[in-house]
Design a protein around this motif. Structure first.
Motif, PDB file in Angstrom:
ATOM      1  N   LEU A   1      -1.251  -4.959   3.847  1.00 40.55           N
ATOM      2  CA  LEU A   1      -2.429  -5.226   2.733  1.00 40.55           C
ATOM      3  C   LEU A   1      -1.706  -5.274   1.368  1.00 40.55           C
ATOM      4  O   LEU A   1      -2.222  -6.233   0.813  1.00 40.55           O
ATOM      5  N   SER A   2      -0.780  -4.555   1.155  1.00 43.45           N
ATOM      6  CA  SER A   2      -0.182  -4.941  -0.018  1.00 43.45           C
ATOM      7  C   SER A   2       0.713  -6.029  -0.050  1.00 43.45           C
ATOM      8  O   SER A   2       0.664  -6.778  -1.333  1.00 43.45           O
ATOM      9  N   LEU A   3       1.624  -6.379   0.912  1.00 43.57           N
ATOM     10  CA  LEU A   3       2.365  -7.384   0.646  1.00 43.57           C
ATOM     11  C   LEU A   3       2.082  -8.809   1.189  1.00 43.57           C
ATOM     12  O   LEU A   3       2.557  -9.831   0.738  1.00 43.57           O
TER      13      LEU A   3
ATOM     14  N   ARG B   1      10.263  -7.389  -1.594  1.00 40.74           N
ATOM     15  CA  ARG B   1       9.766  -6.168  -0.613  1.00 40.74           C
ATOM     16  C   ARG B   1       9.417  -6.487   0.762  1.00 40.74           C
ATOM     17  O   ARG B   1       9.438  -5.943   1.480  1.00 40.74           O
TER      18      ARG B   1
ATOM     19  N   LEU C   1       7.549  -8.048  -5.610  1.00 37.74           N
ATOM     20  CA  LEU C   1       6.773  -8.121  -4.646  1.00 37.74           C
ATOM     21  C   LEU C   1       7.160  -8.844  -3.330  1.00 37.74           C
ATOM     22  O   LEU C   1       6.960  -8.408  -2.031  1.00 37.74           O
TER      23      LEU C   1
ATOM     24  N   GLY D   1       1.304  -1.520   4.173  1.00 40.31           N
ATOM     25  CA  GLY D   1       2.154  -2.578   3.807  1.00 40.31           C
ATOM     26  C   GLY D   1       1.670  -4.040   3.859  1.00 40.31           C
ATOM     27  O   GLY D   1       1.927  -4.833   3.052  1.00 40.31           O
TER      28      GLY D   1
END
Lengths: 466, 612
Positions: free
Chosen positions: B465-467, B436, B433, B463
């Motif tokens: 939000l996720s990373l 990425r 993570l 992206g």
């Protein structure tokens, strides 16, 4: 009066609420709104939707259940009637109460079978007068035709009056909205120059008003569609059957969807052993004759209901529970086709670059499934939902025919057809039970099919829109 | 022999009438190759379909005539037209895979054509078909005639298509982007084949293409189309030595190549107009750097410049010509090449090997492997661009995906890839993570890489939000706003859906999405090959500008040698899953050592006249 909410009533309310919520969401989402507009813009589609809406309205009226208050003396607990009634029962109380002893033909004033009647000490076998039909006629043989025609005409005129009122209302609304004169709005509607095919909708509504006006006016003094073996007015029975058909169509679909969609997306996206297991399950389910599966489950269920009488206080609760479980069973056995369809689509989408982009962002699997995949298979779900609806209505008829459908006490197209099949061989034939059930079911399923066609055309990206 | 006179073709759609071809007049002489050039939507393919009368149902030739040896094809009855198609006019299409029927042998299909249009029957027709297969260079034609199209490669399929088209010995051949779906080495073979067959048979060819390189290689005369009109007409030599129309100049300036390194490309601003509108002025005026009031008010005619050259621009009008300002000077990119040595090693791939398992049998057991990438090693330093060059199937995209760890579930990946010292191949979920955040990807197809059901704002936010979960909602909004400015999109596009944007704008959205998490490495997988030349230049300029501004490194996967020359610091040439040659782009491209690199570079068509 005590409000009763049966299990399937909850389902109907839930479906209504969900539909309203979805409609609200559609209105806020431009691409969905334009797609749905396309579905309703097709003249046949909107005509079918109008007919469906009328049927649904009847079904909803039949869903508001209550028990009548019998006594309410102070000091003691109020007692309620054992019979669970619906709003539709109340509206059609005349027809419900107007029972005969047995069969009678549509608009008849005599019974179908001869009976021994004793008049003045002499017993003769004659066709007796019906108890609740044509009683107001002095000389039925002479007056009936004229009476039927006048009553029918008056009813039809009343119906057309309602249709005209609706047309005026629509014109007024349209002219308000466009800021144009009433005459201009009416000529727009009449010549089909509106964005939605209002002319077709209005035409369908007029036909419906005309027919229902006529039937309602006649049903006060006659059995319009005749009576069945135990003397129930068929008009009343067929109205009640509508709800059964609608509930079976929607509830079974509702049970199908989460299973089919969930398993389909999981199998398609995750692949590997999960895919193998899910494929295995639906292959196995598909290879069992579904009538056998349903018969077995219904038998288990009936035993359960008999053994737990305390859970089901009234007969209505019992028949309703049987309907509910029948839907669940139908749903549990008919998810495989949609599941396979969605699995294939997801396998294709899995390789889409936007899914890979999401993976490159480390987006969680759950989010990929729900945000990226689900909305992109939604059109498949929707199309299959409307198409399977009519299939399930027909399936009920078949199941009742084999005797494993809804409770025999519950009015449904299946039970009607089942009782009618033997009587066809009598002479003169009792054709009206079958004819009535057939024409109503045919109209319902046909309009559902036409509407689903329109929906599919609108949602299918490959369809050509000129 | 073929003469189009004021041809006008209309397409009726729900948005209105599209005038796809408007007043096209041209003639093609026997034995000549005429190239009709334009970007997508310019009307070049519709012109071809109008000639053969193969237009879709909602389109028709509204005015003008198509004269073939004096017969007006527009007026012919469909029954008579059918005789013309095939016997007099043949056509080959872009996609060889779908032009052949997969359930019939290729022999059946060629023999059918021969029997329909000639007197030959049975064995004679068959031997004629074999003869044609031999002439288009299919090895062992006696055996291959009974095979199916899916047993052949793309180039071979196109050869079969050519054999089918020519088996009736037509005088006139229409080739609609005949090599666009093929690799450059195959493209060269097919073009050579077409030229030699033309010389042998003396037929005319109408070549429809968007590729000026192909034009320079094969055409005798050139017509440039823009927004349904012919804007420039001339011989190949005239066109390439002295292009006149600002659009033609712009197209040539937008082509990336080695000479434009360190400069920004002359991207033509804006996009082609929709053809449903009524035009009053010059159709190119809104995008033209030299446009004047007159250009916007009245429409220019096609002005003759000498015997064979003509141009639709007021700059060349016989009366009151407007002055065409010189094209703005190319701006040298500030210090683009000065920090080549500066960066540290960002990404290092060492003996990377990717194998896809072959499953078969009842239990889907793995019975073997396909090697997609074989022991690939390279280094990429910060702020630099490494181009992975190769033809389709050479394993370049697979290499990119393996580095991004997108193949963990579907392939067996061996070897090592380290990003700033972190071994990616064995990284656990949490480390990955983090990694990425450092590396992102831009895909080829701007229509497939954005979720059609999400708004642009949601796409860009995903992206982050996720990373970068620590960024607040306000911070996200600020970031997204800054991203839009960086890639040159208006701020109001956040609530719109991807389908409302053009290809170039979608690619900008994809770039913004990749930049959202401030990566140091972006894997660009053919990011411009689905775009028109003028839009490609905009995107390449954007990528180059972002590299200078942010110091991001690109692993640039492409088959386009021009883009490599223009953009890359280092080049690795891949063939069959291996890197056959690697080095500094200037050195490698000017003096290739490996035989494959030499063939590849020799096959690339250049949009300029051959020296001498």
């Amino acid at each position: 009066m005590k409000i009763v909410v049966l299990w399937t009533d909850w389902v109907v309310f839930f479906v209504l609420a969900a539909t309203l919520l979805y409609a609200w969401n559609v209105l806020r989402t431009p691409h969905l709104a334009s797609t749905w507009r396309k579905a309703f813009a097709s003249p046949t589609g909107s005509a079918a939707a109008t007919v469906l809406a009328a049927f649904v309205a009847i079904g909803v009226l039949d869903t508001l259940h209550y028990r009548r208050l019998l006594s309410n003396s102070t000091g003691t607990a109020p007692t309620y009637g054992t019979e669970t009634l619906s709003l539709l029962d109340h509206l059609l109380r005349k027809q419900q109460a107007g029972k005969e002893r047995s069969y009678s033909a549509p608009l008849a004033y005599l019974a179908y079978e001869k009976e021994a009647v004793t008049t003045n000490g002499e017993t003769r076998r004659i066709y007796p007068r019906l108890i609740n039909a044509g009683t107001h006629l002095q000389d039925p043989a002479r007056d009936r035709a004229a009476d039927v025609i006048t009553r029918g005409l008056v009813g039809a005129i009343k119906g057309m009056f309602v249709a005209g009122l609706l047309a005026c209302l629509l014109t007024w609304f349209k002219s308000r909205r466009n800021g144009r004169g009433l005459a201009a709005a009416w000529s727009d509607i009449r010549s089909g120059r509106t964005r939605m095919p209002l002319r077709v909708v209005l035409g369908t509504v007029s036909v419906l008003c005309f027919l229902s006006g006529t039937v309602l006016a006649l049903s006060v003094e006659y059995h319009v569609f005749g009576t069945d073996r135990v003397g129930n007015d068929l008009f009343y029975v067929v109205m009640k059957s509508l709800r059964t058909a609608l509930v079976i169509g929607t509830l079974s679909t509702l049970v199908t969807m989460p299973i089919a969609v969930g398993l389909g997306i999981l199998a398609g996206y995750l692949g590997g052993w999960i895919d193998e297991v899910i494929q295995y399950i639906y292959t196995v389910i598909n290879s069992i004759p579904y009538v056998l599966l349903i018969a077995a489950t219904v038998l288990i269920l009936m035993t359960f209901i008999d053994n737990h009488a305390d859970l089901f206080p009234t007969a209505a609760n019992r028949t309703d529970a049987r309907l509910f479980f029948l839907c669940v069973i139908l749903g549990m056995t008919s998810w495989t086709d949609l599941c396979r369809l969605i699995r294939g689509e997801v396998i294709k989408l899995r390789e889409a670059e936007y899914i890979q982009a999401a993976q490159a962002f480390g987006v969680s699997t759950w989010r990929i499934l729900s945000v990226h995949l689900l909305p992109n298979v939604m059109h498949l779900i929707l199309i299959s939902m409307v198409i399977s609806f009519s299939g399930l209505v027909l399936a009920e008829a078949v199941l009742s025919y084999v005797g494993i459908g809804v409770d025999p006490a519950m009015q449904s197209f299946g039970t009607l057809i089942n009782t009618a099949r033997l009587e066809l061989s009598r002479k003169p034939a009792i054709w009206w039970t079958l004819a009535t059930a057939f024409s109503f079911m045919f109209t319902l399923v046909l309009s559902a099919n036409i509407f689903s066609d329109a929906v599919r055309d609108a949602f299918d990206p490959r369809a050509i829109h000129n | 022999m073929l003469k189009l006179d004021q041809l006008r073709t209309e397409i009726y759609s729900s948005q209105g009438t599209v005038v796809a071809v408007d007043g096209v007049t041209l003639d093609i002489q026997p034995g000549e190759t005429f190239a009709l050039v334009g970007e997508s939507g310019s009307g070049k393919s519709v012109t071809a379909l109008s000639i053969t009368r193969l237009l879709p149902d909602n389109a028709r030739v509204a005015a003008g005539s198509v004269l073939l040896d004096g017969t007006n094809l527009v007026d012919l009855a469909e029954r008579d037209m059918r005789r013309y198609r095939g016997r007099h006019i043949a056509m080959i299409f872009q996609e060889p895979a779908t032009s052949l029927n997969p359930v019939l042998t290729i022999g059946r299909q060629i023999i059918e054509v021969v029997e329909t249009h000639t007197e030959l029957r049975g064995a004679a027709a068959r031997s004629k078909a074999i003869d044609w297969l031999r002439r288009v260079g299919i090895p062992e034609p006696e055996r291959r005639i009974d095979t199916y199209s899916f047993q052949m490669s793309g180039g071979q399929k196109q050869r079969v298509m050519i054999a089918m088209a020519l088996a009736t010995e037509p005088e006139f051949l229409i080739a609609d982007e005949p090599t666009t779906a093929l690799d450059v080495t195959v493209q060269k073979q097919i073009l050579d084949l077409l030229l030699s067959l033309q010389r042998e048979r003396g037929m005319s060819i109408l070549l429809i293409t968007h590729d000026l390189g192909v034009v320079a290689q094969v055409a005798d005369r050139v017509g440039i189309m823009y927004a349904g009109e012919l804007v420039e007409l001339g011989t190949k030599d005239e066109f390439f030595s002295r292009p006149m129309h600002p659009y033609a100049n712009g197209l040539l300036g937008a082509l990336p190549d080695v000479e434009k390194r360190g400069h920004t490309l002359e991207a033509i601003p804006g996009r082609a107009p929709t053809l449903t509108q009524a035009f009053h002025g010059c159709r190119f005026a809104p995008r033209c750097h030299a446009a004047t009031e007159r250009c916007r008010a009245e429409a220019p005619a096609l002005y003759a410049q000498g015997a064979t050259h003509a141009v639709r621009c007021f700059g060349f009008a016989p009366t009151r010509p407007i002055a065409i300002a010189a094209v703005p000077e190319r701006v040298a990119g500030a210090g683009a090449h000065n920090r080549r040595e500066a960066g540290e090693v960002l990404l290092r791939a060492d003996k990377l090997r990717v194998r896809f398992p072959i499953r078969s049998g009842l239990m889907q057991r793995i019975t073997g492997y396909v090697d997609a990438v074989h022991e690939v090693s390279f280094e990429l330093r910060q702020g630099q661009t490494l181009a992975l060059v190769g033809e389709s199937g050479s394993g370049k995209t697979t290499t990119g995906k393996a580095i991004l760890q997108l193949l963990r579930s579907s392939a067996v990946v061996e070897g090592s890839a380290t990003l700033k010292g972190l071994e990616l191949m064995t990284a656990n979920a949490r480390q990955l993570l983090g990694a990425r955040r450092q590396m992102q990807i831009i895909f080829q197809d701007p229509f497939g890489s954005l979720n059609p059901r999400m708004r642009v704002g949601e796409i860009l936010e995903e992206g982050i939000l996720s990373l970068l979960p620590e960024v607040t909602a306000v911070g996200r909004a600020q970031r997204i706003g800054a991203l839009l400015d960086k890639v040159g999109l208006p701020r109001n596009c956040l609530t719109r859906y991807p389908h409302e944007f053009s290809g170039g704008q979608r690619q900008r959205i994809a770039i913004a999405r990749a930049l959202a998490v401030d990566p140091q490495l972006i894997i660009c997988d053919e990011p411009t090959s689905a775009l028109d030349v003028s839009v490609q230049a905009q995107i390449l300029n954007l990528l180059k500008g972002l590299q200078q501004e942010l110091g991001v490194a690109y692993l640039f996967i492409t088959h386009n040698i021009g883009v490599v020359e223009y953009l890359a610091d280092h080049v690795a040439v891949m063939q069959g899953g291996r890197i056959v040659e690697a080095g500094l782009s200037a050195e490698l491209l000017s003096s290739p050592r490996h035989a494959y690199t030499q063939t590849l570079l020799a096959a690339v068509p250049r949009a300029r006249l051959k020296a001498g």
